[in-house]
Design a protein around this motif. Sequence first.
Motif, PDB file in Angstrom:
ATOM      1  N   THR A 102       0.816  -1.000  -0.227  1.00  0.00           N
ATOM      2  CA  THR A 102      -0.478   0.017  -0.298  1.00  0.00           C
ATOM      3  C   THR A 102       0.626   1.251   0.048  1.00  0.00           C
ATOM      4  O   THR A 102       2.523   1.242   0.847  1.00  0.00           O
ATOM      5  CB  THR A 102      -0.523  -0.172   1.304  1.00  0.00           C
ATOM      6  N   PRO A 103       0.300   1.964  -0.682  1.00  0.00           N
ATOM      7  CA  PRO A 103       1.175   3.177  -0.054  1.00  0.00           C
ATOM      8  C   PRO A 103       1.216   4.361   0.304  1.00  0.00           C
ATOM      9  O   PRO A 103       0.459   3.980   1.348  1.00  0.00           O
ATOM     10  CB  PRO A 103       0.707   4.402  -1.951  1.00  0.00           C
ATOM     11  N   ILE A 104       1.954   4.681   1.102  1.00  0.00           N
ATOM     12  CA  ILE A 104       2.368   5.596   2.404  1.00  0.00           C
ATOM     13  C   ILE A 104       3.192   6.829   2.321  1.00  0.00           C
ATOM     14  O   ILE A 104       4.250   6.635   1.674  1.00  0.00           O
ATOM     15  CB  ILE A 104       2.806   4.486   3.538  1.00  0.00           C
ATOM     16  N   ASP A 105       2.922   7.997   2.185  1.00  0.00           N
ATOM     17  CA  ASP A 105       3.630   9.256   2.177  1.00  0.00           C
ATOM     18  C   ASP A 105       5.281   9.191   2.864  1.00  0.00           C
ATOM     19  O   ASP A 105       5.135   8.628   4.057  1.00  0.00           O
ATOM     20  CB  ASP A 105       2.762  10.899   1.828  1.00  0.00           C
TER      21      ASP A 105
ATOM     22  N   HIS B  45      -4.187   1.489   8.330  1.00  0.00           N
ATOM     23  CA  HIS B  45      -3.498   1.734   8.531  1.00  0.00           C
ATOM     24  C   HIS B  45      -3.800   2.990   9.452  1.00  0.00           C
ATOM     25  O   HIS B  45      -4.250   3.574  10.007  1.00  0.00           O
ATOM     26  CB  HIS B  45      -2.250   2.708   7.242  1.00  0.00           C
ATOM     27  N   ARG B  46      -2.518   2.844  10.559  1.00  0.00           N
ATOM     28  CA  ARG B  46      -2.993   3.367  12.022  1.00  0.00           C
ATOM     29  C   ARG B  46      -1.790   4.307  12.695  1.00  0.00           C
ATOM     30  O   ARG B  46      -0.927   4.028  12.275  1.00  0.00           O
ATOM     31  CB  ARG B  46      -4.084   2.535  12.922  1.00  0.00           C
ATOM     32  N   PHE B  47      -2.873   5.642  12.256  1.00  0.00           N
ATOM     33  CA  PHE B  47      -0.986   6.464  13.075  1.00  0.00           C
ATOM     34  C   PHE B  47      -1.336   6.981  14.407  1.00  0.00           C
ATOM     35  O   PHE B  47      -2.603   7.069  14.789  1.00  0.00           O
ATOM     36  CB  PHE B  47      -1.261   7.616  12.373  1.00  0.00           C
TER      37      PHE B  47
ATOM     38  N   GLU C  74       4.151   9.990   7.053  1.00  0.00           N
ATOM     39  CA  GLU C  74       3.981   9.400   7.328  1.00  0.00           C
ATOM     40  C   GLU C  74       4.634   7.696   8.428  1.00  0.00           C
ATOM     41  O   GLU C  74       4.519   6.887   8.968  1.00  0.00           O
ATOM     42  CB  GLU C  74       2.763   9.130   6.633  1.00  0.00           C
ATOM     43  N   TYR C  75       5.117   7.328   7.511  1.00  0.00           N
ATOM     44  CA  TYR C  75       5.648   5.908   7.588  1.00  0.00           C
ATOM     45  C   TYR C  75       5.963   6.135   8.914  1.00  0.00           C
ATOM     46  O   TYR C  75       5.716   5.256   9.802  1.00  0.00           O
ATOM     47  CB  TYR C  75       6.849   6.311   6.567  1.00  0.00           C
ATOM     48  N   ASP C  76       7.160   6.543   9.598  1.00  0.00           N
ATOM     49  CA  ASP C  76       7.578   6.580  10.920  1.00  0.00           C
ATOM     50  C   ASP C  76       6.077   6.461  12.025  1.00  0.00           C
ATOM     51  O   ASP C  76       6.350   6.233  13.149  1.00  0.00           O
ATOM     52  CB  ASP C  76       8.263   8.232  11.368  1.00  0.00           C
ATOM     53  N   ASP C  77       5.807   7.341  11.619  1.00  0.00           N
ATOM     54  CA  ASP C  77       3.925   7.608  12.540  1.00  0.00           C
ATOM     55  C   ASP C  77       2.923   6.309  12.394  1.00  0.00           C
ATOM     56  O   ASP C  77       1.913   6.028  12.722  1.00  0.00           O
ATOM     57  CB  ASP C  77       3.351   8.795  11.924  1.00  0.00           C
ATOM     58  N   CYS C  78       3.128   5.398  11.444  1.00  0.00           N
ATOM     59  CA  CYS C  78       2.371   4.330  10.842  1.00  0.00           C
ATOM     60  C   CYS C  78       2.538   3.090  11.611  1.00  0.00           C
ATOM     61  O   CYS C  78       3.125   2.401  11.153  1.00  0.00           O
ATOM     62  CB  CYS C  78       2.076   3.963   9.310  1.00  0.00           C
TER      63      CYS C  78
END
Length: 373
Positions: A238-241, A264-266, A244-248
């Motif tokens: 799945t795509p992720i900016d 995805h949970r942040f 946002e990577y560290d917060d997912c």
Amino acid sequence: MSDQSVEWSDLPEELVDEVASRLFSKVELLRSRSLCKTWRSAFSIHKRYPKRHNRNPGRVLSRYSSYTKPCRLSPAAFFRVFLSSCQNKGWLIKTQDVSDSETRKKLLHPLSRVPVDGSSHQTLDLLKYTVSEIHQSYNVYRYYDFSNKLTSNVFARVVLVDNLVFGVNDKKEIWWCNNEEGNKNDKNNVWTRVSDKDAEYFSDIIVHKGQVYALDVNGAIWWISLSELKIFQYGPSTPIDYYEYDDCKDKRLVEYCGELCIIHRFRKKFRVRRVDVERTTGFKVYKMDMDLVEWVEVKCLGDNAFVMATDSCFSVLARDYYGCLENAIYFTEGKVVKNVNYVFKLGDGSVKKKKLAESSSESCFHMFYPPFL
């Protein structure tokens, strides 16, 4: 043709057996037994209930890793409960068997496995309320070395397919064992890890249309062959900016409108009373576009809501439950606290926490608090 009606108690035995074989859960069986004396004797829980519905409550499994004692499979079930006189809306409850006979159950908080205080002494009038099972979940626990008490769960996510048990442990590894009766004492029947050179760590596992799928930590879905017990990549990540990577912090699988979706949970850390506390800040939902063969973000769930429990995740129709918000995700935080629930609204991105007085009929958490509690 005769218009004469036939009493329930006068139905032929073979027809009663056919009715019993089509019941969805043992709670429905108990309710059917309450109709009349004839049905009570005909619908014997141990003799009449079809084997295909047996979820092997409390089944003892093989020893896992270096543990000296066997593990135990612990099933739980989610039910929709509503007044028999008013079936349009109801409540969501979660139960766990407390004995192998399955005649006694204890209530759990729906978003966790924390027992509801005093639930073991409560009874539910199955003539007043209708109970319908909507979802199942499992945990695998291990015993203490010097007692028969159960301690912490071995796997965070567990699924059961036929006689095979699959689980994701706290190290994000997938393991499986044979659940068939008689194999638990076989020294050759051990827990075996499922992995691939391109995917060793996973965050969730689910059974979808009879097949087992796993979600790796990068957001890609993998298919587990039940015949080979090997794992194969099913789709792209799945795509992720990047920001946002560290917060997912968490990724989950859920079945929605017949399709597999990824959540995805942040989470972010906040300073509260000089202590760093990690809290959920938002969610994103993705589904596969089969034409483009890529993941697309789901902005709206329509009149559905997701229930993200600690041991499973599933969707419900919001209109079927008191206070349930549509286009929302109900969840609990990492450190489970009794009676503390949260809801995330996909529409405006806000998070609402249940306050102590919000179990009333005006609350969006009313679905978790039936009147008999």
